[in-house]
Write a protein that holds these residues in place. Structure first.
Motif, PDB file in Angstrom:
ATOM      1  N   GLY A  76       0.781  -1.200   0.131  1.00  0.00           N
ATOM      2  CA  GLY A  76      -0.098   0.097  -0.083  1.00  0.00           C
ATOM      3  C   GLY A  76       0.914   1.343   0.029  1.00  0.00           C
ATOM      4  N   PRO A  77       1.726   1.247   0.876  1.00  0.00           N
ATOM      5  CA  PRO A  77       2.677   2.632   1.050  1.00  0.00           C
ATOM      6  C   PRO A  77       3.397   2.830  -0.334  1.00  0.00           C
ATOM      7  CG  PRO A  77       2.823   1.200   3.003  1.00  0.00           C
ATOM      8  CD  PRO A  77       2.179   0.282   1.860  1.00  0.00           C
ATOM      9  N   GLN A  78       3.471   4.069  -0.637  1.00  0.00           N
ATOM     10  CA  GLN A  78       4.259   4.504  -1.873  1.00  0.00           C
ATOM     11  C   GLN A  78       5.652   4.700  -1.421  1.00  0.00           C
ATOM     12  OE1 GLN A  78       2.799   4.694  -5.267  1.00  0.00           O
ATOM     13  NE2 GLN A  78       1.345   3.820  -4.113  1.00  0.00           N
ATOM     14  N   GLY A  79       6.535   4.240  -2.231  1.00  0.00           N
ATOM     15  CA  GLY A  79       8.206   4.318  -1.966  1.00  0.00           C
ATOM     16  C   GLY A  79       8.551   3.278  -0.902  1.00  0.00           C
ATOM     17  N   ARG A  80       9.921   3.705  -0.693  1.00  0.00           N
ATOM     18  CA  ARG A  80      10.499   2.938   0.340  1.00  0.00           C
ATOM     19  C   ARG A  80       9.890   2.977   1.915  1.00  0.00           C
ATOM     20  NH1 ARG A  80      16.737   3.771   0.980  1.00  0.00           N
ATOM     21  NH2 ARG A  80      17.416   1.659   0.046  1.00  0.00           N
ATOM     22  N   ILE A  81       9.627   1.643   2.138  1.00  0.00           N
ATOM     23  CA  ILE A  81       9.097   1.686   3.717  1.00  0.00           C
ATOM     24  C   ILE A  81      10.418   1.646   4.521  1.00  0.00           C
ATOM     25  CG2 ILE A  81       7.764   0.625   5.582  1.00  0.00           C
ATOM     26  CD1 ILE A  81       6.575  -0.776   2.817  1.00  0.00           C
ATOM     27  N   ASN A  82      10.910   2.784   5.252  1.00  0.00           N
ATOM     28  CA  ASN A  82      12.130   2.922   5.702  1.00  0.00           C
ATOM     29  C   ASN A  82      12.440   2.057   7.100  1.00  0.00           C
ATOM     30  OD1 ASN A  82      13.941   4.133   3.973  1.00  0.00           O
ATOM     31  ND2 ASN A  82      12.948   6.220   4.490  1.00  0.00           N
ATOM     32  N   ARG A  83      11.031   1.793   7.840  1.00  0.00           N
ATOM     33  CA  ARG A  83      11.224   1.118   9.301  1.00  0.00           C
ATOM     34  C   ARG A  83       9.870   0.578   9.346  1.00  0.00           C
ATOM     35  NH1 ARG A  83      13.828  -1.680  11.569  1.00  0.00           N
ATOM     36  NH2 ARG A  83      14.172  -1.505  13.863  1.00  0.00           N
ATOM     37  N   ALA A  84       9.824  -0.681   9.792  1.00  0.00           N
ATOM     38  CA  ALA A  84       8.413  -1.016  10.545  1.00  0.00           C
ATOM     39  C   ALA A  84       8.899  -1.936  11.574  1.00  0.00           C
ATOM     40  CB  ALA A  84       7.959  -2.041   9.237  1.00  0.00           C
ATOM     41  N   VAL A  85       8.089  -1.849  12.728  1.00  0.00           N
ATOM     42  CA  VAL A  85       8.421  -2.352  14.170  1.00  0.00           C
ATOM     43  C   VAL A  85       6.982  -2.979  14.573  1.00  0.00           C
ATOM     44  CG1 VAL A  85      10.237  -0.916  14.404  1.00  0.00           C
ATOM     45  CG2 VAL A  85       8.137  -0.331  15.229  1.00  0.00           C
ATOM     46  N   TRP A  86       7.101  -3.710  15.456  1.00  0.00           N
ATOM     47  CA  TRP A  86       5.802  -4.371  16.261  1.00  0.00           C
ATOM     48  C   TRP A  86       5.421  -3.327  17.127  1.00  0.00           C
ATOM     49  CZ3 TRP A  86       3.873  -9.079  14.633  1.00  0.00           C
ATOM     50  CH2 TRP A  86       4.697  -9.623  13.719  1.00  0.00           C
ATOM     51  N   GLY A  87       4.028  -3.307  17.061  1.00  0.00           N
ATOM     52  CA  GLY A  87       3.514  -2.309  18.415  1.00  0.00           C
ATOM     53  C   GLY A  87       3.042  -3.519  19.373  1.00  0.00           C
ATOM     54  N   PRO A  88       2.265  -2.710  20.420  1.00  0.00           N
ATOM     55  CA  PRO A  88       2.240  -3.567  21.897  1.00  0.00           C
ATOM     56  C   PRO A  88       1.651  -4.855  21.659  1.00  0.00           C
ATOM     57  CG  PRO A  88       1.528  -1.278  22.005  1.00  0.00           C
ATOM     58  CD  PRO A  88       1.597  -1.520  20.534  1.00  0.00           C
ATOM     59  N   LEU A  89       2.311  -5.948  22.379  1.00  0.00           N
ATOM     60  CA  LEU A  89       1.815  -7.439  22.268  1.00  0.00           C
ATOM     61  C   LEU A  89       1.803  -8.070  20.702  1.00  0.00           C
ATOM     62  CD1 LEU A  89      -1.515  -6.838  24.592  1.00  0.00           C
ATOM     63  CD2 LEU A  89       0.870  -7.637  25.381  1.00  0.00           C
ATOM     64  N   ASN A  90       2.416  -7.494  20.094  1.00  0.00           N
ATOM     65  CA  ASN A  90       2.585  -7.845  18.828  1.00  0.00           C
ATOM     66  C   ASN A  90       1.206  -7.896  17.905  1.00  0.00           C
ATOM     67  OD1 ASN A  90       5.149  -8.555  19.631  1.00  0.00           O
ATOM     68  ND2 ASN A  90       4.691 -11.037  19.663  1.00  0.00           N
ATOM     69  N   ARG A  91       0.341  -7.167  18.363  1.00  0.00           N
ATOM     70  CA  ARG A  91      -0.902  -7.210  17.807  1.00  0.00           C
ATOM     71  C   ARG A  91      -1.189  -6.095  16.282  1.00  0.00           C
ATOM     72  NH1 ARG A  91      -4.556  -6.512  23.099  1.00  0.00           N
ATOM     73  NH2 ARG A  91      -4.616  -8.769  23.556  1.00  0.00           N
ATOM     74  N   THR A  92      -0.069  -5.463  16.452  1.00  0.00           N
ATOM     75  CA  THR A  92       0.064  -4.165  15.316  1.00  0.00           C
ATOM     76  C   THR A  92       1.342  -4.107  14.808  1.00  0.00           C
ATOM     77  OG1 THR A  92       0.345  -2.568  16.857  1.00  0.00           O
ATOM     78  CG2 THR A  92      -1.759  -2.763  16.179  1.00  0.00           C
ATOM     79  N   ILE A  93       1.544  -3.731  13.542  1.00  0.00           N
ATOM     80  CA  ILE A  93       2.760  -3.508  12.985  1.00  0.00           C
ATOM     81  C   ILE A  93       2.829  -1.656  12.681  1.00  0.00           C
ATOM     82  CG2 ILE A  93       4.135  -3.372  10.847  1.00  0.00           C
ATOM     83  CD1 ILE A  93       4.112  -6.051  12.268  1.00  0.00           C
ATOM     84  N   ILE A  94       3.614  -1.026  12.981  1.00  0.00           N
ATOM     85  CA  ILE A  94       4.025   0.446  12.790  1.00  0.00           C
ATOM     86  C   ILE A  94       4.780   0.600  11.684  1.00  0.00           C
ATOM     87  CG2 ILE A  94       4.583   2.789  13.579  1.00  0.00           C
ATOM     88  CD1 ILE A  94       4.154   1.261  16.690  1.00  0.00           C
ATOM     89  N   SER A  95       4.542   1.278  10.505  1.00  0.00           N
ATOM     90  CA  SER A  95       5.356   1.560   9.375  1.00  0.00           C
ATOM     91  C   SER A  95       5.577   2.867   9.063  1.00  0.00           C
ATOM     92  CB  SER A  95       4.796   0.557   8.151  1.00  0.00           C
ATOM     93  OG  SER A  95       3.924   1.135   7.539  1.00  0.00           O
ATOM     94  N   ALA A  96       6.637   3.238   8.384  1.00  0.00           N
ATOM     95  CA  ALA A  96       7.104   4.850   8.074  1.00  0.00           C
ATOM     96  C   ALA A  96       7.943   4.704   7.018  1.00  0.00           C
ATOM     97  CB  ALA A  96       7.483   5.557   9.095  1.00  0.00           C
ATOM     98  N   GLY A  97       7.815   5.739   5.989  1.00  0.00           N
ATOM     99  CA  GLY A  97       8.842   5.542   5.048  1.00  0.00           C
ATOM    100  C   GLY A  97       8.840   6.943   4.151  1.00  0.00           C
ATOM    101  N   GLU A  98       9.063   6.685   2.997  1.00  0.00           N
ATOM    102  CA  GLU A  98       9.370   7.795   2.033  1.00  0.00           C
ATOM    103  C   GLU A  98       7.985   8.627   1.571  1.00  0.00           C
ATOM    104  OE1 GLU A  98      13.247   6.318  -0.691  1.00  0.00           O
ATOM    105  OE2 GLU A  98      11.192   6.316  -1.671  1.00  0.00           O
ATOM    106  N   ASP A  99       7.004   8.049   1.759  1.00  0.00           N
ATOM    107  CA  ASP A  99       5.634   8.806   1.666  1.00  0.00           C
ATOM    108  C   ASP A  99       4.908   9.639   2.715  1.00  0.00           C
ATOM    109  OD1 ASP A  99       4.565   6.879   3.335  1.00  0.00           O
ATOM    110  OD2 ASP A  99       3.244   5.979   1.697  1.00  0.00           O
ATOM    111  N   ALA A 100       6.043   9.792   3.913  1.00  0.00           N
ATOM    112  CA  ALA A 100       5.832  10.801   5.090  1.00  0.00           C
ATOM    113  C   ALA A 100       4.722  10.102   5.768  1.00  0.00           C
ATOM    114  CB  ALA A 100       5.789  11.941   4.544  1.00  0.00           C
TER     115      ALA A 100
END
Length: 321
Positions: A139-163
């Motif tokens: 879904g995200p456009q461009g590079r996803i520079n970082r993705a990490v697990w949220g609390p209790l492994n229930r979620t993923i937090i991602s961020a990258g080039e599309d700001a």
């Protein structure tokens, strides 16, 4: 606070990570060889040989037994920390950028770059027993520079080039939240660091700012403004301090004056968002920052190929604004 200079990489640093006890520091660089150091005196313990591309990030299991590394050679590798033995290789069709172990170390989230017409993607992999692919998010456009697990492994937090910062459901892959256009970053997000308790996280961006977000609601809590693009962020586990590191793009470095080590890691008060000090020393932009889990030292990795390890003086712990 005399830094310990750690020279082992021949190319710019990309990522730094301490193990949970804080006695080992792992460094990734564009020279293909992730390296492990003693975190107290900066002595090099060894390298992990097997990648043949820049290594963009790494993570280390809770028991410090397993290292996972993501590389531009389109693989993610699992290593035995003690012996340096390669345990397993995940192969992808595009460069691997970010990697993060879930709590329990049975799962890992990996991001892959856009490449040859393929979009960027977030992969959730099973590490334990037989390594396996569980889910791929796109879904995200461009590079996803970082993705990490949220609390209790229930979620993923991602961020990258599309700001945009996004929160995904790690079971279903559904997009749950996106950062607000008004509040969010205006340029690519380069880095993301979670607080120790996972309740909030910090993002750094080329728009010369870092932002603190609530993990559950994705509400913007604070913004830290600086005068250079931010390449790396870290949060003290001990005090209310955040550290930002950066500099211009590598391409612009040659055109600026080389006053000795003018690239600094800037410290901000987390609550008041005011700058409280800086640590100079690198001869190029700072690409990586990490706090020791005890909060008594931190390390920075630069475009100059050096890791600088700083043990704080006693007066650091009494800074008052």
């Amino acid at each position: 606070m005399r830094p310990i200079l750690m020279k082992g990489h021949e190319r710019p640093l990309t990522f730094l990570k301490y193990n949970r006890e804080g006695d080992l520091l792992f460094s990734c660089a564009k020279d293909h060889n992730p390296t492990v150091w003693f975190a107290d005196n900066g002595e090099r313990l060894g390298t992990y040989r097997g990648h043949n591309g820049a290594v963009w990030s790494c993570d280390i299991s809770r028991d410090s037994a397993t290292l996972i590394t993501a590389s531009a050679d389109q693989t993610v590798k699992l290593w035995d920390v003690k012996t340096g033995t390669l345990l397993y290789t995940f192969n992808f069709d595009s460069p691997a950028k970010s990697v993060d172990f879930a709590v329990g170390d049975k799962l890992a989230v990996i991001t892959t770059d856009p490449f040859m017409g393929l979009p960027s993607a977030i992969h959730i992999k099973q590490i334990a027993r037989d390594p396996d692919n569980l889910l791929i998010l796109k879904g995200p456009q461009g590079r996803i520079n970082r993705a990490v697990w949220g609390p209790l492994n229930r979620t993923i937090i991602s961020a990258g080039e599309d700001a945009v910062v996004r929160i995904w459901d790690s079971e279903t892959g559904k997009l749950l939240k996106e950062s607000d256009k008004e509040d969010g970053h205006k340029k690519p997000i380069t880095s993301l660091a979670k607080s120790v308790d996972g309740s909030h996280f910090l993002t750094g961006s080329l728009d010369k700012s870092a932002k603190l977000w609530d993990t559950r609601t994705l509400k913007l809590i604070k913004t830290y403004v600086t005068e250079r693009p931010v390449n790396a962020v870290a949060m003290s586990p001990l005090l209310d301090h955040v550290v930002l590191g950066g500099g211009q793009d590598a391409s612009a470095v040659t055109t600026t004056d080389h006053r000795a080590g003018k690239f600094e890691a800037k410290f901000y008060d987390k609550i008041l968002t005011e700058e409280i000090g800086g640590v100079k020393g690198h001869f190029g932009p700072i690409n990586a920052l990490a706090f020791n889990p005890d909060g008594k030292s931190f390390s920075s990795g630069g475009e100059d190929g050096y890791v600088r390890l700083h043990h704080f003086d006693p007066d650091y712990f009494n800074i008052k604004i």
